[in-house]
Each structure stands twice: as C-alpha cells, then as structure tokens.
Design an enzyme around this catalytic site. Structure first.
Site, PDB file in Angstrom:
ATOM      1  CE  LYS A 116       5.955  32.736 -32.815  1.00 53.94           C
ATOM      2  NZ  LYS A 116       6.142  31.568 -31.994  1.00 53.94           N
ATOM      3  CE  LYS A 201       1.775  35.286 -27.509  1.00 60.52           C
ATOM      4  NZ  LYS A 201       2.059  33.919 -27.960  1.00 60.52           N
ATOM      5  CE  LYS A 204       7.856  30.772 -23.843  1.00 58.78           C
ATOM      6  NZ  LYS A 204       7.395  30.194 -25.120  1.00 58.78           N
TER       7      LYS A 204
HETATM    8  N1  AQP Z   1       0.295  36.215 -23.287  1.00 64.05           N
HETATM    9  C1  AQP Z   1      -0.259  35.062 -23.017  1.00 64.05           C
HETATM   10  N2  AQP Z   1      -1.429  34.993 -22.354  1.00 64.05           N
HETATM   11  C2  AQP Z   1      -1.998  33.803 -22.057  1.00 64.05           C
HETATM   12  N3  AQP Z   1      -1.444  32.608 -22.386  1.00 64.05           N
HETATM   13  C3  AQP Z   1      -0.275  32.627 -23.028  1.00 64.05           C
HETATM   14  N4  AQP Z   1       0.526  31.640 -23.469  1.00 64.05           N
HETATM   15  C4  AQP Z   1       1.615  32.185 -24.072  1.00 64.05           C
HETATM   16  N5  AQP Z   1       1.550  33.531 -24.011  1.00 64.05           N
HETATM   17  C5  AQP Z   1       0.387  33.837 -23.373  1.00 64.05           C
HETATM   18  C6  AQP Z   1       0.247  30.231 -23.320  1.00 64.05           C
HETATM   19  O1  AQP Z   1       1.368  29.614 -22.687  1.00 64.05           O
HETATM   20  C7  AQP Z   1       1.526  28.300 -23.208  1.00 64.05           C
HETATM   21  C8  AQP Z   1       2.927  28.120 -23.695  1.00 64.05           C
HETATM   22  O2  AQP Z   1       3.187  29.084 -24.706  1.00 64.05           O
HETATM   23  P1  AQP Z   1       4.255  28.816 -25.832  1.00 64.05           P
HETATM   24  O3  AQP Z   1       5.524  28.454 -25.191  1.00 64.05           O
HETATM   25  O4  AQP Z   1       3.716  27.826 -26.797  1.00 64.05           O
HETATM   26  O5  AQP Z   1       4.359  30.122 -26.657  1.00 64.05           O
HETATM   27  P2  AQP Z   1       4.593  31.666 -26.329  1.00 64.05           P
HETATM   28  O6  AQP Z   1       4.931  31.923 -24.912  1.00 64.05           O
HETATM   29  O7  AQP Z   1       3.423  32.331 -26.910  1.00 64.05           O
HETATM   30  O8  AQP Z   1       5.917  32.068 -27.094  1.00 64.05           O
HETATM   31  P3  AQP Z   1       6.382  31.912 -28.576  1.00 64.05           P
HETATM   32  O9  AQP Z   1       5.349  31.208 -29.387  1.00 64.05           O
HETATM   33  O10 AQP Z   1       7.718  31.347 -28.530  1.00 64.05           O
HETATM   34  O11 AQP Z   1       6.524  33.239 -29.266  1.00 64.05           O
HETATM   35  P4  AQP Z   1       6.045  34.633 -28.942  1.00 64.05           P
HETATM   36  O12 AQP Z   1       6.522  34.884 -27.581  1.00 64.05           O
HETATM   37  O13 AQP Z   1       6.794  35.433 -29.934  1.00 64.05           O
HETATM   38  O14 AQP Z   1       4.581  34.652 -29.145  1.00 64.05           O
HETATM   39  C9  AQP Z   1       0.506  28.131 -24.325  1.00 64.05           C
HETATM   40  O15 AQP Z   1      -0.607  27.444 -23.810  1.00 64.05           O
HETATM   41  C10 AQP Z   1       0.126  29.545 -24.674  1.00 64.05           C
HETATM   42  O16 AQP Z   1      -1.188  29.635 -25.169  1.00 64.05           O
END
Ligand code: AQP
Length: 336
Positions: A116, A201, A204
């Site tokens: 990030k 991955k 979101k």
């Molecule tokens: N692609 C995925 N596959 C399986 N599990 C996932 N999780 C997130 N993406 C996947 C799981 O969902 C839970 C909540 O996730 P989060 O809100 O902590 O984080 P995120 O969706 O990965 O989004 P971020 O961190 O805002 O950023 P990006 O989207 O840029 O990666 C967690 O249990 C996570 O493991």
C-alpha cells in the site's frame, strides 16, 4: 449469546464496497458457522480506513453500508455482537501499548504496508504513519476481547501472526494478560483473485472495478464481469494455480459457492465459456439473498443504528477489563 468457551473476533475495513472476496474469505463463515458456535464479535474497523487517502463522507457512508451488509449476509444481533470500531475507545487505548511492545522493523516487514505504501507513492500521496502502525491497532482489536480465533482470508495471516507475537511478548514481560489467538481460514475461497489480473487479490480498494465482483453489483453486472474474466492460453479446463491462475480462480469461486472441490469440478468442463457461465450463475444465486436483504434493511436505518449502539455497549463492557489489566501490567498508575 452466552460465552460458550470460544471467543471469535473479526472485521472488515470500510475502504470500498465489500466484494465477493470479503464474502467467501470471511463473512460467509461468520454467518454460517462462527456466530452459531462461539461468542463472536464482528466489527466494521473504520479507523483502519483512515490509513490511506480518504474522503470523510465516503468513509461514513461505507461504514454504514458495511454494517448493513453484515446484517444482510445473516449476522444476527441475537447470536453475535456487531459494532463499529471507533465507537469503542478501548481499541485505540490498547493500540498504544502494543506500539510500545512492537518494533519498527516488525511493522516495516508487513506485506500490506509495503504494497500500500507503493500504491500511495505511485499516486503522489504521502504515506501516513498510521499505515505503518495499523497492525498494532489490529492486534488491539483482537487482543482486547480475549479472542481465541480470528476467521480471516489468507491476506491477513501475517497480521494475525504479528498479533500472536505481540501477545506472547507482552505476557512474558509484564504478566499474563492476553489470550494468544489463532487465525482460521476457509478451506476454499481464502484468496479470491482479481478477475482481470488473477495473480492479484480481489481487493475492494482498487480503482479499476472490472475484475472485482461487489456484493451490491446488479446480477447482470456480476455476470458480465465473470464472463469477461481473463482466462489462460489453451482451452483445457484444469486446476493449476501456477500455470492457469485465471481458470483456477474461477474453479475456486465455483467450488466455494457449491461446496465441491475445484479439482473435481475441473473434470466436468469442456470449455472456458461453460465454466464462466456456471460460475456466474452460482455467484449470482449465492449473493441474491444478500442483495435483497440489504435493500430491506437499508429501508430501516433505525434498526442498523440500534444494532450498532447495543453492539458497541456490549463490546465496551467486554474489552474494558482486559485493557485496564494491560494498563496496570505495563506500569501505568491507575486513576484513583
Ligand atoms: N480477495 C479476497 N479473498 C479472500 N478473502 C479476502 N478478504 C479480503 N479480500 C479477500 C478477507 O475479508 C476480510 C475483510 O477484509 P478487509 O476489509 O480487511 O480488507 P480488504 O477487503 O482486503 O481491503 P483493503 O485492505 O482495504 O485493501 P485492498 O482492497 O486494497 O486489499 C478479511 O478477513 C480479509 O482477509
């Protein structure tokens, strides 16, 4: 909702609209299993959304939407505790003590920080200090509740491992305060990949949405995204994550929807088109009740507010004694 012996904590960040990855990797198990077998707390971790460039009104909107989606997916306030992180001060109170327990090298090793930070710099934005320290806050989220299990997707494994390290170190230095938690992951769907870039991955917060299925996408939008998923050169449907990551991702998504094994499913398809169509149908059907229920619950915002208010009250009462104990153990004079 009495404590059955096992305590579970997990959360979602309101950094974007929730995705199929969030659902298959985490939320579905919270709904189908965790809330029924343990004393479970599920949290919209809004403070974590402030670690990257953010729009205040959007974070507020996404926080409410995420809470509504958790309920729409099937979390019930009669079975578990649903709340918003910033409504419970104990999280930030404890995070500071854990920053005093962690080292800066440990924080800099975190893969999410590295990825990030690169993304922020590429967008000519400065990297917030909180992006570096956020694993200490995440550790506080978990440790404040005496959590035994943390059900998460694969991408959070490293942060839970750090949480375990910090809990052990604190306990060794200052006396036994924290339970050392275990991460749990679903058998399939622990890492749903981006449909347009199956080596990354499905996250979101990506700007380009064509490879991401959002829980609130219209069914025809979901279908279109899945039908246009990048597959691999060749035409044979085989389950091979390294050689055929696009096909493997679709097989895993379908397997997670149907409860079958991706290896077994691969044998039943003669073409990529047939695999995509069946996967699209399965995803649309899996998420239809969530979308419908989201529409119903959104029409009654007072209900969501009440769930979050009582959830925060319960969470506060659970966290307070552990956080107070940590303050005493580390050497801070209690107020008289
Ligand atoms: N692609 C995925 N596959 C399986 N599990 C996932 N999780 C997130 N993406 C996947 C799981 O969902 C839970 C909540 O996730 P989060 O809100 O902590 O984080 P995120 O969706 O990965 O989004 P971020 O961190 O805002 O950023 P990006 O989207 O840029 O990666 C967690 O249990 C996570 O493991």
């Amino acid at each position: 909702m009495a404590r059955t012996g096992t305590r579970i904590f997990s959360g979602v960040k309101p950094t974007g609209h929730l995705t199929l990855g969030n659902y298959l990797g985490a939320m579905r198990r919270w709904v189908d299993e965790d809330q029924h077998r343990a004393d479970a707390l599920f949290c919209v971790v809004d403070l974590h959304a402030l670690t990257v460039d953010h729009d205040p009104a959007r974070v507020r909107r996404l926080t409410r939407q995420a809470a509504t989606l958790l309920l729409a997916a099937g979390l019930s306030q009669d079975r578990c505790t649903v709340f918003v992180q910033s409504h419970v001060d104990e999280h930030t109170r404890l995070a500071y003590l854990l920053e005093c327990t962690a080292t800066d090298a440990e924080m800099r090793r975190m893969i999410q920080y590295k990825e990030k930070a690169v993304r922020e710099r590429a967008g000519s934005r400065s990297v917030r200090l909180s992006l570096l320290t956020y694993p200490a806050l995440m550790a506080a989220d978990i440790l404040a509740y005496g959590t035994d299990e943390v059900p998460v997707g694969d991408d959070q494994a490293q942060h839970v491992e750090l949480t375990r390290t910090l809990a052990r170190r604190f306990n060794d230095r200052y006396g036994l305060v924290f339970t050392v938690p275990d991460a749990t992951h679903p058998p399939v769907g622990a890492r749903v990949m981006n449909l347009q870039d199956p080596r990354s991955k499905m996250g979101k917060s990506h700007a380009e949405s064509s490879g991401i299925v959002y829980l609130l996408d219209e069914p025809d939008v979901m279908r279109r995204k899945i039908m246009r998923a990048v597959t691999d050169s060749g035409s044979e449907v085989a389950y091979d994550r390294t050689a055929q990551p696009g096909v493997a991702n679709l097989l895993e998504i379908l397997a997670a929807c149907s409860g079958e094994r991706p290896e077994d499913l691969a044998e039943g398809f003669g073409s990529y088109g047939a695999l995509k169509k069946q996967t699209a149908d399965a995803v649309v059907e899996l998420l239809r009740p969530v979308r419908d229920r989201h529409a119903e619950i959104s029409a009654d915002p007072g209900y969501v507010e009440e769930v979050l208010r009582s959830g925060a009250e319960r969470a506060r009462a659970l966290a307070r004694p552990t956080v107070d104990a940590a303050y005493r153990a580390i050497g801070l004079l209690p107020p008289s």
